[in-house]
Design an enzyme around this catalytic site. Structure first.
Site, PDB file in Angstrom:
ATOM      1  N   HIS A 220      -2.424   2.503   0.271  1.00 19.63           N
ATOM      2  CA  HIS A 220      -1.647   3.252  -0.721  1.00 19.63           C
ATOM      3  C   HIS A 220      -1.736   2.533  -2.061  1.00 19.63           C
ATOM      4  O   HIS A 220      -2.356   1.479  -2.167  1.00 19.63           O
ATOM      5  CB  HIS A 220      -0.187   3.442  -0.274  1.00 19.63           C
ATOM      6  CG  HIS A 220       0.613   2.177  -0.164  1.00 19.63           C
ATOM      7  ND1 HIS A 220       1.929   2.144   0.246  1.00 19.63           N
ATOM      8  CD2 HIS A 220       0.299   0.876  -0.404  1.00 19.63           C
ATOM      9  CE1 HIS A 220       2.378   0.905   0.257  1.00 19.63           C
ATOM     10  NE2 HIS A 220       1.414   0.122  -0.137  1.00 19.63           N
TER      11      HIS A 220
ATOM     12  N   SER B 232      -1.222  -1.664   3.422  1.00 20.20           N
ATOM     13  CA  SER B 232      -1.108  -2.056   2.023  1.00 20.20           C
ATOM     14  C   SER B 232      -2.015  -3.260   1.741  1.00 20.20           C
ATOM     15  O   SER B 232      -3.208  -3.192   1.948  1.00 20.20           O
ATOM     16  CB  SER B 232       0.374  -2.329   1.708  1.00 20.20           C
ATOM     17  OG  SER B 232       0.585  -2.536   0.342  1.00 20.20           O
TER      18      SER B 232
END
Length: 202
Positions: free
Chosen positions: A131, A106
């Site tokens: 993501h 992330s």
């Protein structure tokens, strides 16, 4: 009853160094900071981001022409905290070399990719995950709509920046960040998130 931070600080090793004035002890992270090494470990949040930013600014003031090495082992976290670190990395004069140890997921992956081109590395058994930003909001419908618009704007901005750092087209980034997308160290190199897998210190 000890809290987690007390236990964690008790586990940080101390190193002894001989100086002209006798012995001096440092915690291991302070000693490594003298070698221009910063550790970004754990959840990316405001307090941690402030400490990382302070260390980056300190090392710039010490030697503006020497590289800084940012070691990352993080599951990700706050976008705003991460952007404070990212903006400082881009703002300061020294090149920031990023190294993934363990995982960079992330926001951790975003910071890994934001290192100086040619100086971004993964260790062989580390993993990287990209993501879209996460959001969980409660409240009135109008407030939820405002937050939804904000998160869509952040998502587009992060995708543009990832596209710039990886060399991947924007539509590829948009597709690949739609869900959790895990990569091995080698796959992260192929994708352009890092420049090489580092097996031994050069």
């Amino acid at each position: 009853m000890h809290n987690a931070s007390d236990i964690q600080s008790a586990l940080v090793p101390m190193v002894i160094e001989q100086t002209a004035k006798g012995e001096r002890s440092f915690d291991i992270y302070s000693r490594l900071l003298k070698e221009r090494i910063i550790f970004l470990v754990g959840q990316v949040e405001e307090h941690m981001a402030n400490l990382i930013v302070a260390q980056l600014l300190f090392l710039e003031s010490e030697s503006p022409d020497k590289d800084i090495f940012l070691y990352i082992n993080s599951p990700g976290g706050s976008v705003t905290a991460g952007m404070a670190i990212y903006d400082t990395m881009q703002f300061i004069k020294p090149n920031v070399s990023t190294v993934c140890i363990g995982q960079a997921a992330s926001m951790g992956a975003f910071l890994l990719a934001g290192g100086e081109k040619g100086k971004r590395f993964c260790l062989p058994n580390s993993r990287v995950m990209i993501h879209q930003p996460l959001g969980g909001f409660q409240g009135q419908a109008s407030d939820i709509a405002i937050h939804a618009q904000e998160i869509l704007g952040i998502k587009h901005k992060l995708n543009l920046m990832l596209s710039e750092h990886t060399g991947q087209p924007l539509e590829v980034i948009e597709r690949d960040t739609d869900r959790d997308n895990f990569m091995s160290a080698t796959q992260a190199v192929e994708y352009g998130l890092v420049d090489a897998v580092m097996t031994k210190r050069g």
